[in-house]
Design a protein around this motif. Structure first.
Motif, PDB file in Angstrom:
ATOM      1  N   GLU A 131       0.830  -1.194   0.000  1.00 11.68           N
ATOM      2  CA  GLU A 131       0.000   0.000   0.000  1.00 11.68           C
ATOM      3  C   GLU A 131       0.874   1.257   0.000  1.00 11.68           C
ATOM      4  N   THR A 132       1.988   1.220   0.748  1.00 11.93           N
ATOM      5  CA  THR A 132       2.903   2.359   0.756  1.00 11.93           C
ATOM      6  C   THR A 132       3.527   2.554  -0.619  1.00 11.93           C
ATOM      7  N   VAL A 133       3.927   1.462  -1.256  1.00 14.48           N
ATOM      8  CA  VAL A 133       4.509   1.548  -2.598  1.00 14.48           C
ATOM      9  C   VAL A 133       3.494   2.123  -3.584  1.00 14.48           C
ATOM     10  N   ARG A 134       2.231   1.720  -3.442  1.00 14.77           N
ATOM     11  CA  ARG A 134       1.195   2.247  -4.344  1.00 14.77           C
ATOM     12  C   ARG A 134       1.026   3.744  -4.150  1.00 14.77           C
ATOM     13  N   ARG A 135       1.058   4.219  -2.892  1.00 13.45           N
ATOM     14  CA  ARG A 135       0.916   5.654  -2.648  1.00 13.45           C
ATOM     15  C   ARG A 135       2.117   6.430  -3.186  1.00 13.45           C
ATOM     16  N   LEU A 136       3.314   5.842  -3.084  1.00 12.82           N
ATOM     17  CA  LEU A 136       4.503   6.513  -3.617  1.00 12.82           C
ATOM     18  C   LEU A 136       4.423   6.636  -5.138  1.00 12.82           C
ATOM     19  N   ARG A 137       3.947   5.609  -5.784  1.00 10.88           N
ATOM     20  CA  ARG A 137       3.819   5.660  -7.242  1.00 10.88           C
ATOM     21  C   ARG A 137       2.803   6.720  -7.679  1.00 10.88           C
ATOM     22  N   ALA A 138       1.837   7.017  -6.801  1.00  5.47           N
ATOM     23  CA  ALA A 138       0.777   7.953  -7.156  1.00  5.47           C
ATOM     24  C   ALA A 138       1.153   9.410  -6.901  1.00  5.47           C
ATOM     25  N   VAL A 139       2.353   9.668  -6.353  1.00  2.68           N
ATOM     26  CA  VAL A 139       2.765  11.045  -6.072  1.00  2.68           C
ATOM     27  C   VAL A 139       2.951  11.792  -7.393  1.00  2.68           C
ATOM     28  N   PRO A 140       2.261  12.914  -7.594  1.00  8.68           N
ATOM     29  CA  PRO A 140       2.406  13.663  -8.854  1.00  8.68           C
ATOM     30  C   PRO A 140       3.788  14.288  -8.982  1.00  8.68           C
ATOM     31  N   GLY A 141       4.317  14.276 -10.193  1.00  3.85           N
ATOM     32  CA  GLY A 141       5.619  14.875 -10.467  1.00  3.85           C
ATOM     33  C   GLY A 141       6.797  14.029 -10.046  1.00  3.85           C
ATOM     34  N   ALA A 142       6.578  12.745  -9.733  1.00  2.00           N
ATOM     35  CA  ALA A 142       7.654  11.859  -9.271  1.00  2.00           C
ATOM     36  C   ALA A 142       7.808  10.680 -10.227  1.00  2.00           C
ATOM     37  N   GLU A 143       9.034  10.453 -10.658  1.00  2.00           N
ATOM     38  CA  GLU A 143       9.368   9.249 -11.416  1.00  2.00           C
ATOM     39  C   GLU A 143       9.936   8.236 -10.432  1.00  2.00           C
ATOM     40  N   VAL A 144       9.235   7.131 -10.242  1.00  2.00           N
ATOM     41  CA  VAL A 144       9.511   6.201  -9.149  1.00  2.00           C
ATOM     42  C   VAL A 144      10.100   4.909  -9.700  1.00  2.00           C
ATOM     43  N   SER A 145      11.192   4.439  -9.061  1.00  2.00           N
ATOM     44  CA  SER A 145      11.791   3.142  -9.371  1.00  2.00           C
ATOM     45  C   SER A 145      11.784   2.296  -8.108  1.00  2.00           C
ATOM     46  N   VAL A 146      10.997   1.227  -8.139  1.00  2.00           N
ATOM     47  CA  VAL A 146      10.855   0.335  -6.988  1.00  2.00           C
ATOM     48  C   VAL A 146      11.822  -0.838  -7.164  1.00  2.00           C
ATOM     49  N   THR A 147      12.668  -1.061  -6.181  1.00  2.00           N
ATOM     50  CA  THR A 147      13.669  -2.124  -6.291  1.00  2.00           C
ATOM     51  C   THR A 147      13.673  -2.995  -5.046  1.00  2.00           C
ATOM     52  N   SER A 148      14.205  -4.215  -5.211  1.00  2.00           N
ATOM     53  CA  SER A 148      14.288  -5.187  -4.120  1.00  2.00           C
ATOM     54  C   SER A 148      15.676  -5.808  -4.115  1.00  2.00           C
ATOM     55  N   ALA A 149      16.115  -6.181  -2.928  1.00  2.00           N
ATOM     56  CA  ALA A 149      17.413  -6.848  -2.790  1.00  2.00           C
ATOM     57  C   ALA A 149      17.232  -8.350  -2.886  1.00  2.00           C
ATOM     58  N   SER A 150      18.114  -8.990  -3.640  1.00  2.00           N
ATOM     59  CA  SER A 150      18.050 -10.428  -3.801  1.00  2.00           C
ATOM     60  C   SER A 150      19.460 -10.960  -4.043  1.00  2.00           C
ATOM     61  N   GLU A 151      19.550 -12.211  -4.453  1.00  2.00           N
ATOM     62  CA  GLU A 151      20.822 -12.839  -4.787  1.00  2.00           C
ATOM     63  C   GLU A 151      20.608 -13.800  -5.940  1.00  2.00           C
ATOM     64  N   VAL A 152      21.683 -14.059  -6.685  1.00  2.00           N
ATOM     65  CA  VAL A 152      21.695 -15.127  -7.680  1.00  2.00           C
ATOM     66  C   VAL A 152      22.956 -15.951  -7.452  1.00  2.00           C
ATOM     67  N   TYR A 153      22.888 -17.211  -7.860  1.00  2.00           N
ATOM     68  CA  TYR A 153      23.986 -18.133  -7.637  1.00  2.00           C
ATOM     69  C   TYR A 153      24.341 -18.794  -8.968  1.00  2.00           C
ATOM     70  N   ALA A 154      25.643 -18.819  -9.255  1.00  2.00           N
ATOM     71  CA  ALA A 154      26.104 -19.393 -10.521  1.00  2.00           C
ATOM     72  C   ALA A 154      27.237 -20.364 -10.238  1.00  2.00           C
ATOM     73  N   LEU A 155      27.227 -21.499 -10.945  1.00  2.00           N
ATOM     74  CA  LEU A 155      28.274 -22.504 -10.807  1.00  2.00           C
ATOM     75  C   LEU A 155      29.340 -22.248 -11.857  1.00  2.00           C
ATOM     76  N   GLU A 156      30.555 -21.943 -11.395  1.00  2.00           N
ATOM     77  CA  GLU A 156      31.663 -21.644 -12.306  1.00  2.00           C
ATOM     78  C   GLU A 156      32.601 -22.837 -12.395  1.00  2.00           C
ATOM     79  N   ASP A 157      32.895 -23.232 -13.637  1.00  2.00           N
ATOM     80  CA  ASP A 157      33.836 -24.324 -13.916  1.00  2.00           C
ATOM     81  C   ASP A 157      33.423 -25.622 -13.231  1.00  2.00           C
ATOM     82  N   ASP A 158      32.127 -25.787 -12.977  1.00  2.00           N
ATOM     83  CA  ASP A 158      31.598 -26.992 -12.331  1.00  2.00           C
ATOM     84  C   ASP A 158      32.247 -27.264 -10.976  1.00  2.00           C
ATOM     85  N   VAL A 159      32.751 -26.218 -10.335  1.00  2.00           N
ATOM     86  CA  VAL A 159      33.442 -26.408  -9.067  1.00  2.00           C
ATOM     87  C   VAL A 159      32.910 -25.467  -8.000  1.00  2.00           C
ATOM     88  N   ALA A 160      32.901 -24.167  -8.290  1.00  2.00           N
ATOM     89  CA  ALA A 160      32.583 -23.158  -7.279  1.00  2.00           C
ATOM     90  C   ALA A 160      31.171 -22.619  -7.486  1.00  2.00           C
TER      91      ALA A 160
END
Length: 858
Positions: free
Chosen positions: A532-561
């Protein structure tokens, strides 16, 4: 030889005091480090806390397991999967099921780490009511501890609640217990459940999930690995301090023994004339070192045994170690420290004893009046070898893996090579440097003080080199260690500043934000901004809003690490408006649900290539590389779309004021949207609105408490060693210096002139050591800055001027104080009692003021 060594120690105890103190401190630190390591290795297994009375706990999948040809690789998931609803229903057929939930709660006057739970889970700890009753309505809660009382009303972002009961605090959390229905509405996800059934039946009903019983139930507590992480950081702290202390102590001990041997050349020459063999001379020097080493090691062990419990109490009080951390009863650290101290004493005296034994009788008698041969062949070869090693190991690192130079273990250990090489080669630099430093005063200023300073320091080259070396080491360590962290932090700040183009940043209240792709990380409970807070922020006039989240990705390198990379999930069109990514290829607009933006640190980083990754919840995906960023300082991370991080809560909203809009009005509307209004002081507000500059100040990187304590310990020890070395080196030739000063008094110099001369000598030597230390520091930091440039990170060479100035002033104060000690003994004496080093009488005393052109002559 032993009797001679004992009598030598008794007769020249002042010459060995500095060596004794340096060794004692080094052994004491090794003892403390060993005791700390031994005590942490015997860490007790943490018992279950929140679920100590629960029979069985079932957790959703929280570990990624990837099979490889060399075995299974695992990583903790950024977003553990909840217990599926179907599994919960199946478990209910076996027995009573209690659904657990955890979410952050904010209220005025409440603890900052307050969390909420369902009331049904209180019995799993167990919590016992001390007052009041259990909650029955949606606006009723039970609180832990005594920070509130029954009947008090609390204002929270989700609405006011009334405390209807209190329970005894168990020490591991501050909590509010809601009714089960209210907790389910506030936090719908079910990370774990408690089941009252046989573990075997539960495992059959919950395949693929973690079924915890016994001591394993501690894994269901918040941050179960916090003790291990704290102990690991503590061990790194003591290991670094011990390594640097060992390095400095070996250098100080070796320098002290070398200077002591040089001072005793006449004595050794007389022994050789009397028939002593070179081997006997060497054995005498080594025996003295062994005696000093035994006494100093024993004293160091005793000092370490006394200091270790006090240091353990300090790190626990500062929150750097778990509460259970105490020094145990261990024996091996004392053996390790004692024999290491003895080995350091032997290593420090070997070169000096070899030089003492090689001197022929006539050479010793001849050199007793002339200070020559300070740059021995061994010292020259060792210094050159270390200098070449520093260069040879540096060039490949810059060409192949410059990122390795940014690691803490590298920028702490690598400067030691250059520091040691410069200290060993310093006699080659002293004469020309001293002449350069004293050229202007000697030619432009009246009197002979500058001339005497130049001649005294360049003639007594061994003494000058012995005094310069500890100052050089301390200044170089201070500049290299603190300068490296300051340079990296400044580069990261510049990188973050260039990447952030938003005018305002909105983050959850009370959360600490990071600096890289994971900047804006949410609290430990995983609570972000409500939809609901994010929706109200997006509705603020004159504001260009970028909503982001923190996450992780995991990749196997050289079939070892299995490599973990921090990630931010954002819509590409919004991201481009509020963030300037430093791309080397590709475009942000090409990012979609089937692609990823990576950095050059990845094994595959070509636009258009496909990489197989696991997302933050363990989902396996093959994504196309849409764009590539430079490696930078290591904080660039990766970028994905919100579809590839569905469980990541929104933890940061970047806002750009649209063209033509009023920034003041936009800020007011943003504060109104998050519940802060014009004043911005509502403690129950869900988020905080920060300007770009305020947010950058908040997230600018700096050393953590453990790093700060480690550097303080290391540099404090280095300064202490420097003081010991300076005082010891200045006191050893006291008798010779006293004769020189008496000769000047006989020539007409006043006591004030002698004080000014000694002070000028000390300041000149400290200045030389400081300049050499600054040279080494600059070279080390230039190396780091070059690595940053090669990684496409903004270079930012930062010299820590305040610590450097403080260190130089402390060295100057120590040197001046120690140099003035002989002066009270330089009152005028009868000429017949004032003899030079060869035994001849000095010139008769003349009237005061007639030397060097009157009182102003010196």
């Amino acid at each position: 030889m032993l009797i001679i060594a004992l009598r030598g120690l008794r007769a020249r105890w002042t010459a060995f005091t500095g060596t004794f103190l340096a060794l004692s401190l080094g052994v004491a630190l090794l003892t403390v480090m060993g005791l700390a390591l031994a005590s942490s290795s015997d860490a007790p297994d943490r018992r279950p806390e929140r679920f100590a009375a629960a029979p069985v706990v079932v957790r959703g999948q929280d570990t990624l397991r990837v099979p490889t040809p060399t075995g299974e690789r695992t990583r903790k998931l950024a977003h553990p999967r909840p217990v599926p609803a179907g599994t919960v229903a199946e478990l209910r057929t076996l027995g009573r099921v209690v659904e657990d939930r955890t979410f952050a709660v904010r209220a005025p006057g409440a603890p900052g780490d307050l969390v909420g739970h369902p009331w049904s889970t209180a019995a799993c700890a167990p919590y016992d009511l001390t007052a009041g009753r259990a909650p029955r309505a949606a606006d009723e809660v039970v609180a832990t501890g005594d920070w509130t009382s029954v009947g008090q009303r609390l204002r929270t972002p989700e609405g006011p609640v009334r405390v209807v009961g209190t329970v005894t605090a168990l020490g591991f959390e501050n909590a509010l217990f809601y009714t089960d229905a209210r907790a389910a509405r506030l936090s719908p996800r079910i990370p774990q459940v408690v089941v009252e059934a046989a573990p075997v039946a539960v495992r059959r009903a919950a395949p693929g999930l973690d079924v915890l019983t016994g001591d394993a139930r501690r894994l269901a507590d918040a941050d179960p690995d916090r003790d291990r992480e704290a102990v690991t950081a503590l061990n790194a702290l003591f290991g670094t301090a011990g390594g640097v202390a060992g390095f400095v102590s070996v250098f100080v001990v070796a320098s002290t023994f070398a200077f002591a041997v040089a001072q005793r050349r006449r004595e050794f020459g007389l022994l050789r004339t009397a028939g002593a063999t070179p081997g006997q001379i060497r054995r005498t020097v080594v025996a003295e070192a062994l005696l000093v080493g035994v006494l100093a090691s024993a004293a160091g062990c005793a000092l370490g045994a006394y200091a270790a419990p006090h240091l353990a109490s300090r790190v626990v009080a500062d929150g750097l170690a778990p509460a259970w951390f105490t020094i145990g009863d261990h024996v091996w650290p004392y053996h390790l420290a004692f024999w290491t101290g003895l080995l350091v004493a032997l290593c420090g005296v070997l070169a000096a004893s070899w030089r003492a034994g090689r001197t022929a009788p006539t050479e010793a008698l001849r050199e007793a009046s002339v200070d020559t041969g300070t740059m021995t062949r061994g010292r020259l070869l060792a210094g050159t070898a270390l200098l070449l090693t520093a260069v040879v190991t540096l060039v490949p690192a810059l060409l192949t893996d410059p990122g390795d130079l940014l690691h803490r273990k590298t920028y702490i250990s690598r400067p030691m090579l250059l520091i040691t090489a410069t200290a060993l080669l310093s006699p080659l630099l002293i004469r020309p440097s001293i002449r350069l430093l004293t050229w202007l005063p000697a030619t432009r200023l009246p009197g002979a003080t500058a001339l005497l300073v130049r001649e005294n320091t360049t003639t007594s080259l061994r003494r000058t080199a012995s005094l310069t070396a500890p100052v050089l080491i301390t200044v170089a360590l201070t500049g290299s260690l603190l300068g490296a962290t300051a340079t990296l932090n400044e580069s990261r700040t510049k990188e973050l500043r260039a990447r952030t183009t938003a005018d305002f940043v909105v983050t959850p209240t009370g959360t600490a934000t990071g600096t890289g792709a994971d900047s804006g990380a949410v609290s430990a409970t995983g609570t972000g901004l409500p939809p609901e807070t994010v929706r109200r922020l997006r509705a603020v006039p004159g504001a260009e809003v970028s909503v982001t989240s923190a996450s992780e990705v995991y990749a196997l390198e050289d079939d070892v690490a299995l490599i973990r990379s921090e990630a931010r999930a954002a819509a590409p069109e919004d991201l481009a408006a509020t963030t300037h990514l430093p791309l080397t290829s590709g475009h942000v607009a090409d990012l979609d649900d089937d692609s990823i933006i990576v950095n050059e640190e990845w094994a595959r980083h070509t636009v258009g290539d496909h990489v197989t990754v696991h997302l933050g919840d363990g989902t396996r995906r093959t994504l196309r590389i849409a764009a590539v960023m430079p490696t930078g300082t290591g904080d660039n991370g990766v970028y994905i779309t919100p579809a590839n991080a569905p469980q990541a809560p929104v933890d940061r909203v970047d806002v750009k004021v649209a063209r033509g809009a009023d920034a003041t009005e936009v800020e007011a509307d943003l504060r109104q949207a998050v519940g802060r209004g014009q004043g911005g002081q509502d403690a129950t507000a869900e988020a905080q609105v920060l300007t770009r500059d305020a947010w950058l100040r908040t997230v600018s990187p700096g050393p953590d408490d453990t790093t700060r304590l480690g550097f303080l310990l290391v540099l404090g020890l280095a300064l202490l060693y420097t003081g010991i070395s300076l005082v010891n080196t200045l006191l050893m030739p006291t008798s010779d210096r006293t004769r020189d000063l008496r000769s000047l008094r006989l020539a007409g110099a006043t006591r004030g002139q002698l004080l000014r001369l000694l002070t000028a000598e000390s300041l000149t030597i400290v200045t030389l050591g400081t300049l050499l230390g600054l040279l080494v520091t600059t070279l080390n930091l230039l190396t780091l800055s070059t690595a940053l440039t090669l990684l496409s990170a903004p270079p930012a060479l930062q010299l820590p001027w305040l610590p450097l100035t403080t260190t130089a002033l402390a060295c100057a104060l120590l040197a001046v104080t120690a140099s003035l000690i002989p002066t009270p003994r330089t009152h005028k004496k009868d000429p017949a009692r004032s003899t030079d080093r060869t035994g001849s009488h000095q010139l008769p005393q003349v009237s005061p003021g007639s030397c060097c052109g009157g009182p102003e002559g010196i």
